[in-house]
Write an enzyme that holds these catalytic residues in place. Structure first.
Site, PDB file in Angstrom:
ATOM      1  CB  SER A 230      16.578 -11.280 -44.270  1.00 51.13           C
ATOM      2  OG  SER A 230      15.687 -10.760 -45.214  1.00 51.13           O
ATOM      3  CG  ASP A 453      20.893 -10.105 -50.707  1.00 49.90           C
ATOM      4  OD1 ASP A 453      19.910 -10.632 -51.257  1.00 49.90           O
ATOM      5  OD2 ASP A 453      20.983  -9.962 -49.477  1.00 49.90           O
ATOM      6  CG  HIS A 482      18.535 -13.064 -48.743  1.00 54.56           C
ATOM      7  ND1 HIS A 482      18.847 -11.754 -48.445  1.00 54.56           N
ATOM      8  CD2 HIS A 482      17.494 -13.397 -47.936  1.00 54.56           C
ATOM      9  CE1 HIS A 482      18.016 -11.314 -47.511  1.00 54.56           C
ATOM     10  NE2 HIS A 482      17.193 -12.297 -47.173  1.00 54.56           N
TER      11      HIS A 482
END
Length: 533
Positions: A230, A453, A482
């Site tokens: 991320s 995602d 994710h």
């Protein structure tokens, strides 16, 4: 999105390191920037000092098998002799063996789980999981808490008790009065951040990348092996741009779009749009299992069930603490991870049958976590606000989010309120670095992305792939979890292992079929379900 020290023996090596650390694009022969020079100084010091490993502080809640230490970094890299802060680091050593053979150690694998504002000190614990055992045999697993997070010079912008206030409302189409209230809150929060944190302007993604370079040196690694998830992919990409000759292997899991024009206002709008699609995926799954949940046989019917619960909570919060805001936050997490879907659907179903307990278990604020959550929010806000310019006129926010909320109401305004303090931020803003490398500058790097995602929309992975020459993109098609490394998809894990263990990558791109959808379940207590992230 937690060895033996190398030594730099001469002044000449220090100058060389400073030049290597200069940002890409610096003219040949030009002196390094103050920050580049400061990074080289800090890295040399860290290499000399190393890390003194010992028992982890009780606050980290880590078992004795994990060892902890600290690394000192400058608060301001332009002044490396000024104030320094300490980052908390955790590690388990490579096991050097698997079930069938001995394995040579390949160095340290450093991990960041994202955020901004998340700690990775738990990361060494993953080595006991089946999906990670081969990697744990070859690598020391290293996690750390980035600057501002946890015990690493923590930031705080308000009293945690006020941060965790509940219940709250969360209108998807707020009226003028509610907007005025949230503007006042955003201004107050921005003032609180400035007042409580004298060094606030130094909490940036660029400094996170520089901290990573100092951590590499402290670990005694000539080159960095890093995996970011991320937000960790963003400052990992900054690191690759700033320190390309120091990269060994890098994994970018669920990539942020690094285009400077996207940082961060546009990326948040794109995220809100993507969450609407993921919210639709969840409702379609619930509808498919209507015999289990009785929430509706179509996605629209499931939505009506959700809105019915939302309306009731607005008038009578469940357990006194779960209002529409807490409901929305709980179901937002289901947009990140589909293994939450059975849990959330069961809670919604139970509530409509007169039992609010499962919903309260899943959505009520946890008072013991208030300080940690407030700290994470403070770091998130500081980094994103400091990294780039934001619109300073609420009329721009109002126009863009009102327009988006017409087609993507699920997360749009909640996301806007979270970021609105950046409109009133008092610290100076930075110009985002243009992430870009030329062919041959970096060794091959691996980008992993799920096609649906929502937190980091797939376009971000494609953009990073375009900008990092010699990168390889592996896509989990039709899936939306994710963070997919080391998860339930054996195909993704096969690519991860091949890269980290042998340096092997596909040619440019590869695709994996989606992992299996979760199976429906009901009547399960929250304590019996997998722990939420």
């Amino acid at each position: 999105m937690r060895a033996a020290a190398a030594r730099y023996g001469t002044a000449g090596s220090l100058v060389l390191t400073a030049l290597v650390a200069a940002p890409a694009g610096t003219a040949s022969g030009a002196p390094p920037s103050p920050e580049a020079h400061g990074t080289a100084v800090a890295a040399q010091r860290a290499a000399t000092a190393g890390i003194r490993w010992g028992t982890c502080p009780e606050a980290e809640s880590l078992p004795p098998s994990v060892r902890c230490g600290t690394v000192a970094v400058p608060l301001d890299y332009a002044h490396p002799d000024g104030k320094r802060i300490k980052l908390t680091v955790s590690r388990t050593k490579a096991t050097k063996k698997t079930a069938d053979k001995a394995v040579p150690r390949q160095g340290a694998l450093v991990f960041n789980p994202g955020g901004p504002g998340a700690s990775g000190t738990y990361f060494p614990l993953v080595g006991v999981l089946p999906e990670w055992k081969r990697i744990a045999a070859a690598y020391d697993l290293v996690g750390y808490a980035p600057r501002g997070v946890g015990r690493s010079a923590p930031l705080s912008c308000q009293d945690p008790k006020k941060f965790g206030k509940a219940p709250t409302q969360a209108p998807t189409h707020p009226d003028a009065s509610y907007k005025k209230e949230r503007i006042a809150q955003a201004k107050s929060y921005a003032r609180g951040c400035a007042a409580r944190n004298p060094g606030l302007r130094h909490y940036t993604s660029l400094n996170n990348a520089r901290d990573l370079e100092v951590l590499r040196a402290a670990l005694g690694e000539k080159k960095l092996t890093f995996m970011g998830a991320s937000y960790g992919t963003y400052f990992g990409a900054l690191y690759a741009t700033l320190f390309p000759s120091h990269v060994r292997r890098m994994v970018f899991d669920s990539a942020v779009n690094p285009d400077p024009r996207q940082i961060w206002y546009a990326n948040n709008l794109d995220q809100s749009a993507a969450f609407e699609h993921r919210w639709a995926d969840f409702r379609a799954w619930v509808a498919k299992h209507d015999k289990t949940y009785h929430l509706g046989g179509t996605p629209d019917e499931v939505l009506r069930s959700y809105e019915k619960v939302r309306a009731e909570l607005a008038h009578k919060p469940a357990g006194g603490t779960v209002g529409p805001g807490q409901l929305q936050a709980a179901f937002l997490r289901a947009g990140y991870y589909d293994d939450y879907w059975p849990r959330r659907a069961s809670a919604l179903s139970a509530y409509l049958k007169g039992d609010p307990k499962p919903l309260v278990e899943q959505a009520a604020p946890e008072p013991r976590a208030a300080a940690e959550e407030e700290n994470g929010s403070a770091v998130y806000t500081a980094v994103e606000c400091n990294d780039a310019s934001w619109p300073t006129d609420f009329a721009t926010w109002d126009r863009d989010n009102s327009r988006l909320a017409r087609v993507a109401p699920f997360e749009t305004w909640d996301n806007a309120w979270m970021n609105l303090p950046c409109a009133y931020w008092q610290a100076p803003r930075q110009q985002p670095l243009d992430v870009r490398t030329s062919p041959g500058t970096l060794p091959p790097t691996l980008i992993l992305a799920a096609e649906r995602d929502a937190a980091t929309p797939y376009e971000g992975a494609r953009e990073l792939h375009h900008r990092l020459a010699d990168s390889v993109l592996v896509t989990e098609e039709g899936a939306g979890t994710h963070g997919i490394a080391g998860g339930p998809n054996a195909c993704i894990n096969k690519h991860l292992d091949a890269y980290l263990l042998d340096g092997r990558v596909p040619v440019r791109r590869a695709a994996c079929a989606p992992h299996k959808e979760p199976k429906p379940s009901t009547g399960v207590r929250a304590s019996e379900l997998p722990r939420e992230r």
